[in-house]
Design a protein around this motif. Sequence first.
Motif, PDB file in Angstrom:
ATOM      1  N   ILE A  63       1.050  -1.877  -0.091  1.00 30.70           N
ATOM      2  CA  ILE A  63       0.256  -0.169   0.018  1.00 30.70           C
ATOM      3  C   ILE A  63       1.176   1.377  -0.051  1.00 30.70           C
ATOM      4  CG2 ILE A  63      -1.831   1.153   1.470  1.00 30.70           C
ATOM      5  CD1 ILE A  63      -2.726  -1.387   2.177  1.00 30.70           C
ATOM      6  N   ARG A  64       0.481   2.249  -0.776  1.00 33.38           N
ATOM      7  CA  ARG A  64       1.477   3.189  -1.063  1.00 33.38           C
ATOM      8  C   ARG A  64       1.898   4.007   0.333  1.00 33.38           C
ATOM      9  NH1 ARG A  64       1.258   7.384  -5.047  1.00 33.38           N
ATOM     10  NH2 ARG A  64      -0.573   7.909  -4.815  1.00 33.38           N
ATOM     11  N   GLY A  65       2.879   4.373   0.350  1.00 30.93           N
ATOM     12  CA  GLY A  65       3.574   5.519   1.918  1.00 30.93           C
ATOM     13  C   GLY A  65       3.325   4.550   2.834  1.00 30.93           C
ATOM     14  N   LYS A  66       2.775   2.679   2.983  1.00 33.12           N
ATOM     15  CA  LYS A  66       2.897   2.158   4.227  1.00 33.12           C
ATOM     16  C   LYS A  66       3.991   1.173   4.116  1.00 33.12           C
ATOM     17  CE  LYS A  66      -1.241   2.957   5.851  1.00 33.12           C
ATOM     18  NZ  LYS A  66      -1.678   4.812   6.095  1.00 33.12           N
ATOM     19  N   ILE A  67       4.742   0.824   5.077  1.00 29.84           N
ATOM     20  CA  ILE A  67       5.686  -0.273   5.181  1.00 29.84           C
ATOM     21  C   ILE A  67       4.875  -1.586   5.559  1.00 29.84           C
ATOM     22  CG2 ILE A  67       7.679  -1.914   6.482  1.00 29.84           C
ATOM     23  CD1 ILE A  67       8.153   1.217   7.265  1.00 29.84           C
TER      24      ILE A  67
END
Length: 303
Positions: free
Chosen positions: A246-250
């Motif tokens: 998910i973009r922007g999340k680890i």
Amino acid sequence: MKTSVTKDFKEAISLLRRGELVAFPTETVYGLGACIHHPDAIKKIFSVKGRPADNPLITHVASVSQALELIQDPPPIFYPLADLFWPGPLTLIVPALPSAVSADQPSLAIRMPRHKIAKKILQGVKSPIAAPSANLSGRPSPTTAQAVLEDLSGKIPLIVDGGPCSIGIESTVLSLVHPVPTILRPGRITRHELEEKLKISIEQTQKGPLLSPGMKYRHYAPRAKVRLVFNCEELKGSFLLSRKPIRGKITHLLSSKTLYHTLREADRLNMQEVEIYCDPIVQSDSALMNRLLRAADVDHAME
Ligand code: TXA
Ligand code: MG
């Protein structure tokens, strides 16, 4: 007691024959085995795991003929099921005389595993082996020898290391003691696959009467709190599992194969909370959803 970890299964065979407990790999998860002809060893399984006394064990066999020696009157559907799905991740519940293995139920859960090492051990011991998952009761099932060691170090003499399990969640449990064959625990072998191959209809327990004693206990849970998230916007992203990045999340990968391993990893890192993003594809996977709901303690009776 010192717990040894080995790749050599010969030691496992002699320990099991002497009535000791041994953890060994199967294609689903690691099992904690005892020879069914050693009543004290069967008792030890319950005490080592902290398993409730009313939760029956699955008996593992090397062949259909070995299974038939344990069954009273197999229902006719038993034969095509064993023929089509054994060896493999399908457990069949059949009528049988009550015993310590079945926690005094008038039925027996039987499965023939497909894993090379499990097969060699069963062939070597020459007796059926009762084996629940090799975790402390309530913890995520172990899918590596390391995970077994985390829970059972010092409590059993031997763990056979066969590397990570290829399926990673427990077998499908199908009861043949009901008028219509009924899935009590979903797994890799789905209702759809059973219906397609057998050309009959199969039921899957939802809420309602608890047919499988083990289903009423909290299961598969790490120490961290598990929160299921169905709307992407609500993700906070502490220790996040999702099927896709998910973009922007680890994120950590969410799949049946790695679920238990990742839940245990969260505990190793002392995480307080695990967030799991259940997208529509995850929601349609009944085996995976079943484990997630239980890990999150959402509903004991969801099956
Ligand atoms: O993949 C698996 O099935 C693994 C590997 C080691 O074979 N074993 C496993 O065992 O998951 P365990 O004990 O963790 O889960 C067995 C489940 C429990 O929910 C138990 O209540 C149910 O099967 N069960 C066993 N015997 C039963 C019976 N006679 N009637 C109804 N449910 C039964
Ligand atoms: Mg278990």
